[in-house]
Motif scaffolding. Sequence first.
Motif, mmCIF file in Angstrom:
data_model
loop_
_atom_site.group_PDB
_atom_site.id
_atom_site.type_symbol
_atom_site.label_atom_id
_atom_site.label_comp_id
_atom_site.label_asym_id
_atom_site.label_seq_id
_atom_site.Cartn_x
_atom_site.Cartn_y
_atom_site.Cartn_z
ATOM 1 N N ASP A 1 0.830 -1.216 0.000
ATOM 2 C CA ASP A 1 0.000 0.000 0.000
ATOM 3 C C ASP A 1 0.865 1.267 0.000
ATOM 4 N N LYS B 1 -4.540 0.023 -1.743
ATOM 5 C CA LYS B 1 -3.989 0.206 -3.099
ATOM 6 C C LYS B 1 -3.383 -1.077 -3.660
ATOM 7 N N GLU C 1 -7.832 7.350 -1.713
ATOM 8 C CA GLU C 1 -8.394 5.990 -1.640
ATOM 9 C C GLU C 1 -9.708 5.922 -2.406
ATOM 10 N N TYR D 1 -9.132 5.570 -6.163
ATOM 11 C CA TYR D 1 -8.706 4.221 -6.542
ATOM 12 C C TYR D 1 -9.897 3.254 -6.483
#
Length: 234
Positions: free
Chosen positions: A30, A46, A222, A225
């Motif tokens: 991440d 991620k 976040e 994504y």
Amino acid sequence: MKKLEQLYEGKAKKVFATDDPDIVIVDYKDDATAFNGEKKGTIAGKGVINNRMTNHVFKLLEKEGVPTHLVEELSDRETAVKKVEIVPLEVIIRNVAAGSFSKRLGVPEGTPFKEPTIEFSYKNDDLGDPLINSYFAVALELATWEEIEIIEKYAFKVNEVLKAYFLQADIKLIDFKIEFGRYHGEIILADETSPDTCRLWDVHTDEKLDKDRFRRDMGNVEEAYNEVFKRLGL
Ligand code: C5P
């Protein structure tokens, strides 16, 4: 396949040996970095998104005739891939002006191009990945002319396939970076294709759905994504 010792830890991934000398396991983290590692942070979840998205995209590209290093997704964050020797070039394709292109050439971000562009950076952290051309690459023996030709052909094919893939999710592919490797003498697509390595803008609003949100402290990293992940149905 057995996961053995760690071979390498990069900015966003770890690589492990396996009991097969031709295969390694990539483990997506991440961790996020930008500006050659000067800016560091974490983007929760991620690793899972980039692993899934890269594998999905690579499967699609294989079907379209672009060979890739993908062997098998092993878990949320782990994928078995062919062990390649990375060609030390960052290959960047652009459809719309943004980022370093806009800065260098004074073209406003969002200006569409008549035709896509290709550029190479020399993968070298000490030098900050400087922009080079194909003659530099051949002169420095980073790749041969035959390899450059294949890389260019594959890179534009990747662009065609990805542009259509993202568009059906209402996402514009502004630009992206890919890397290639040598596997038993063949050039194949390696590394990843994710919101870390692509500029992805909402087709209606131009909202940025990629790592620029992290690089530029825009917030909702976040969320962006996750939005890409959701829209692509991954
Ligand atoms: O910064 P620049 O405009 O040159 O970036 C072009 C594209 O390449 C962007 O999609 C960016 O995310 C990607 N890139 C990357 N890794 C780098 C440099 C650029 O993935 N080291």
